[in-house]
Design an enzyme around this catalytic site. Sequence first.
Site, PDB file in Angstrom:
ATOM      1  N   ASP A 272     -13.857  64.444  -9.215  1.00 23.83           N
ATOM      2  CA  ASP A 272     -13.467  65.089 -10.473  1.00 23.83           C
ATOM      3  C   ASP A 272     -12.693  64.098 -11.349  1.00 23.83           C
ATOM      4  OD1 ASP A 272     -11.222  67.803 -11.352  1.00 23.83           O
ATOM      5  OD2 ASP A 272     -13.125  67.195 -12.253  1.00 23.83           O
TER       6      ASP A 272
ATOM      7  N   ASP B 269     -15.433  59.798 -16.027  1.00 23.23           N
ATOM      8  CA  ASP B 269     -14.706  60.164 -17.240  1.00 23.23           C
ATOM      9  C   ASP B 269     -14.497  58.883 -18.040  1.00 23.23           C
ATOM     10  OD1 ASP B 269     -11.688  62.123 -17.917  1.00 23.23           O
ATOM     11  OD2 ASP B 269     -13.038  60.964 -19.204  1.00 23.23           O
TER      12      ASP B 269
ATOM     13  N   GLY C 246     -10.920  73.340 -17.013  1.00 21.70           N
ATOM     14  CA  GLY C 246      -9.778  74.175 -17.379  1.00 21.70           C
ATOM     15  C   GLY C 246     -10.077  75.649 -17.230  1.00 21.70           C
ATOM     16  N   GLY C 247     -10.696  76.023 -16.125  1.00 27.79           N
ATOM     17  CA  GLY C 247     -11.092  77.424 -15.928  1.00 27.79           C
ATOM     18  C   GLY C 247      -9.938  78.379 -15.729  1.00 27.79           C
ATOM     19  N   THR C 248      -8.759  77.833 -15.356  1.00 27.57           N
ATOM     20  CA  THR C 248      -7.610  78.714 -15.121  1.00 27.57           C
ATOM     21  C   THR C 248      -7.191  79.409 -16.408  1.00 27.57           C
ATOM     22  OG1 THR C 248      -6.722  77.441 -13.276  1.00 27.57           O
ATOM     23  CG2 THR C 248      -5.132  78.681 -14.578  1.00 27.57           C
TER      24      THR C 248
ATOM     25  N   ASN D  16     -14.851  74.812 -13.748  1.00 24.18           N
ATOM     26  CA  ASN D  16     -13.858  74.167 -12.882  1.00 24.18           C
ATOM     27  C   ASN D  16     -12.575  74.986 -12.824  1.00 24.18           C
ATOM     28  OD1 ASN D  16     -15.807  72.192 -13.229  1.00 24.18           O
ATOM     29  ND2 ASN D  16     -14.345  70.527 -13.442  1.00 24.18           N
ATOM     30  N   VAL D  17     -12.078  75.173 -11.620  1.00 21.13           N
ATOM     31  CA  VAL D  17     -10.821  75.914 -11.425  1.00 21.13           C
ATOM     32  C   VAL D  17      -9.942  75.175 -10.412  1.00 21.13           C
ATOM     33  CG1 VAL D  17      -9.785  78.093 -10.651  1.00 21.13           C
ATOM     34  CG2 VAL D  17     -12.000  78.120 -11.839  1.00 21.13           C
ATOM     35  N   ASN D  18      -8.698  74.960 -10.774  1.00 19.58           N
ATOM     36  CA  ASN D  18      -7.749  74.335  -9.838  1.00 19.58           C
ATOM     37  C   ASN D  18      -6.381  75.024  -9.917  1.00 19.58           C
ATOM     38  OD1 ASN D  18      -6.570  72.676  -7.979  1.00 19.58           O
ATOM     39  ND2 ASN D  18      -6.308  70.937  -9.353  1.00 19.58           N
TER      40      ASN D  18
END
EC number: 4.1.2.13
Length: 287
Positions: free
Chosen positions: A84, A105, A208-210, A229-231
């Site tokens: 990631d 990236d 930035g799924g949060t 994406n979730v963290n």
Amino acid sequence: MLVSAKDMLQKAKAGHYAVGHFNINNLEWTKAVLLTAEELRSPVILGVSEGAGKYMTGFKTVAAMVKAMIEELHITIPVALHLDHGTYEGCYKCIEAGFSSIMFDGSSYPIDENVAKTRELVKICAEKGMSLEAEVGAIGGEEDGVIGVGECADPEECKMIADLGVDMLAAGIGNIHGKYPDNWAGLSFETLAAVQELTGEMPLVLHGGTGIPDDMIKKAIDLGVSKINVNTECQLVFAEATRKYIEEGKDRQGKGYDPRKLLAPGIEAIQEIVKEKMELFGSVGKA
Ligand code: G3H
Ligand code: ZN
């Protein structure tokens, strides 16, 4: 066994759902995500940031742990192990370590150097049967201790990068890493629609799924997002569950201090989030 994210994301794009990318931070995290995905028969992408890779003593350790865990837990759903927000050097370390997918990236390079490096990685990933994610525009907020200012992607630049042959494209559309501020303007669906228009079948990625409201998630999927994406959300619930366990004094009851007991509430909390997200993204039963 590990698979690249290519097929699972193409299926998701065609099926109008999204595959969850859940960042892993240690053994317990990995186990929680894998067991939930297997139970729900959902494809899954295990994301590893450069910082988490270092924390887990290196990408080779992570790859060995994940591969062994897939075997020991008899995991049968498609699993991609994905670097990631990879640096150019980090991409090569993960290729060597046995990851099945990487994100380069390149936004910190001048565009022509970003394109040249991306072209090179497209070639190598194709040779190795790996998938490659690229990013256009910047995702704001904090990731791995780095604070960035977001900027919406230029749809023309997205098409240029997509035409290099990457397998998935993260376009900045006002999304932010970490918690969203109260005055957040929301996702730019106008930008997303324009990117989708120019990039066609390319699976798009939402970082930035949060904290993104469910209706926005569903609209993003309708507009071509196939990986989300979730963290942070998993980190927050893990910390909250662990705090509650300790505040209730459970660490002092019997062998409650045993890490296998101390970490259990946090792992269960992660599993709940992963389940919620897979149901929201529509990937349940899609393995
Ligand atoms: O790349 C990782 C994700 O974009 C994490 O975003 O921590 O806001 O869920 P999040
Ligand atoms: Zn991200």
